[in-house]
Design a protein around this motif. Sequence first.
Motif, PDB file in Angstrom:
ATOM      1  N   VAL A   1      15.417  24.783 -17.470  1.00 29.93           N
ATOM      2  CA  VAL A   1      14.876  23.659 -17.403  1.00 29.93           C
ATOM      3  C   VAL A   1      13.232  23.873 -17.087  1.00 29.93           C
ATOM      4  CG1 VAL A   1      16.643  22.165 -16.446  1.00 29.93           C
ATOM      5  CG2 VAL A   1      15.082  23.683 -14.961  1.00 29.93           C
ATOM      6  N   LYS A   2      12.925  25.313 -16.773  1.00 27.29           N
ATOM      7  CA  LYS A   2      11.750  25.626 -16.495  1.00 27.29           C
ATOM      8  C   LYS A   2      10.935  26.184 -17.847  1.00 27.29           C
ATOM      9  CE  LYS A   2      12.550  26.865 -11.954  1.00 27.29           C
ATOM     10  NZ  LYS A   2      12.941  28.164 -10.945  1.00 27.29           N
TER      11      LYS A   2
ATOM     12  N   LYS B   1      10.353  24.208 -20.536  1.00 25.80           N
ATOM     13  CA  LYS B   1       9.346  23.193 -20.869  1.00 25.80           C
ATOM     14  C   LYS B   1       7.768  23.476 -20.068  1.00 25.80           C
ATOM     15  CE  LYS B   1       8.627  18.534 -21.249  1.00 25.80           C
ATOM     16  NZ  LYS B   1       9.011  17.034 -21.043  1.00 25.80           N
TER      17      LYS B   1
ATOM     18  N   GLU C   1      16.650  22.042 -22.705  1.00 28.43           N
ATOM     19  CA  GLU C   1      16.375  21.674 -21.538  1.00 28.43           C
ATOM     20  C   GLU C   1      17.315  20.533 -21.045  1.00 28.43           C
ATOM     21  OE1 GLU C   1      12.547  18.814 -19.429  1.00 28.43           O
ATOM     22  OE2 GLU C   1      12.665  19.365 -21.425  1.00 28.43           O
TER      23      GLU C   1
ATOM     24  N   GLN D   1      19.586  20.753 -17.793  1.00 23.36           N
ATOM     25  CA  GLN D   1      19.638  19.577 -16.463  1.00 23.36           C
ATOM     26  C   GLN D   1      21.214  19.092 -16.613  1.00 23.36           C
ATOM     27  OE1 GLN D   1      16.577  18.548 -14.924  1.00 23.36           O
ATOM     28  NE2 GLN D   1      18.391  17.826 -13.739  1.00 23.36           N
TER      29      GLN D   1
END
Length: 535
Positions: A416-417, A419, A444, A448
């Motif tokens: 998720v990091k 992005k 992503e 999540q």
Amino acid sequence: MSSYSESNPNPNIGTSDSPHTDYRHLEAKKLTPMYQHYVEVKEQYPNTLLVYRVGDFFECFFQDAVTISQELELHLTSKEGGKEIGRVAMTGVPHHALDRYSRLLVEKGYAVAICDQVEDSAQAAAQGRMVERKITKLLTPGTLTDDGMLSAKQNNYLAAIVITGEHWGLAYADISTGEFFTTQCQDLTNLNLELLRLQPAEILIPTNAPDINSLLRPGEKSQYLADVLPDCFCYSLRSQSPFTLNEAKSKLLITFHLRSLEGLGCENSPLAIRAAGGLLDYIEDTQKAHQFPLQLLRTYSQVNFLILDYQTRRNLEITQTVRDGSFHGSLLWALDRTCTAMGGRALRRWLLEPLLNIKGIVARQNTIEQLIENPSLRQDIRQLLRSIYDLERISGRVGAGTANARDLLSLAESLVKLKELAELASQGDSPYLKALQNVPPDLEKLGQYVIDHLVESPPLHLKDGGVIRDGINGDLDAMRQRLEDDRQWLANLEITERERTGVTNLKVGYNKTFGYYLSMPRSKAEQAPENYVRK
């Protein structure tokens, strides 16, 4: 490894002072059932150190016990092997310490076969038979995958070579990260230099030697090894069969679901194909139930980078100093300010294979220039990278089915990091920063999804339970509620039985033999109600 004659000069005496160390001199039918099974497994893996699960310990017997006691400085003891056999040499380590001791043995160049229990011991005991055990893992220097056994910032390569005259094929892979490469060239001196560059933990050699599947530790000589090969590596002698062209090509096509090797770039490199196919066969043979997925095979050429001979590499002190061979004080030590294990491994590779392509060199220089001229961007990227875990090795464990819940959460938090990392990289226009801007949206979403389904602090082992959040699955929530109700019922039972019997220290306990039970001091036995059954 100590020979039999050195450790036990008289194999026919099985006393406490001189226990048996060689099972080959014993009649299997006279051994206890457990020793019979140990011998059967050992005969399947004669060139490994066999560690065998017995209760809370992993035990070694016979000559393996002598070897491990000497190498690890453990106490050598003995155990009864049968009425007509006498005592057998034994050395053991606690099950929770197996990884540490296995790592020490592998670092010394040994292969370790782990024979673990594959069923509940209580179930076997209830049926009056010996608990089932199988080889669950085979550890060799080049096939390590557990983080505790690997250097975070250094690849652990397994290599395979096929030599025909002055021509040679080389394949190497890091099982923990999935990297897989092959090449073909001529001049055995170049092969020597390539091996010294890669520093593989283990090298596979196809041979017709009578004692195939044996591991030669660094410095051990063998008539089946070419004189040009460095003697500072571990060599595994393997059967020629998986290294034949037809077998190797078939293995590659099946593994990567291909119709042709043309897209891999090695269609016209038979020695490279043979090395890669033989390496794949070895990985399948050693990984047992957990096959770590490899990336699509990539073919490279030595002309793509500068070849540094041993003396040049030594004088430049790239990864170790000339004075004492230590990492501290080397060029890599001075340059390495990477924030992730992935970056550390990449920097090491770059230093050991300097580019010859001007375009590639300029691309790296432009990236460094932009980060130097924009210190705030550099610091932001470094800060973000510190929170990203080792995606390469975690992905490997996930693909092999050996990841735990914490691995999954670390993977998800890192995905998720990406992005945010892409947004930071968009401030630059160098090729490397542009590459960081292309993050597939599905990554992503996957990250999540995992975060939404796992608890914030999952347990280390999946069997401990409590991994999935409440509210995700109605059936799971219902079972958890029933389990909580059962716990509360047991707690209330303890209270009510104390009141009924007048025994204030009565307790509800549990073990695998009886299940749940009530316990009270022997001195209070006369207060037990008539419906209590004494065990």
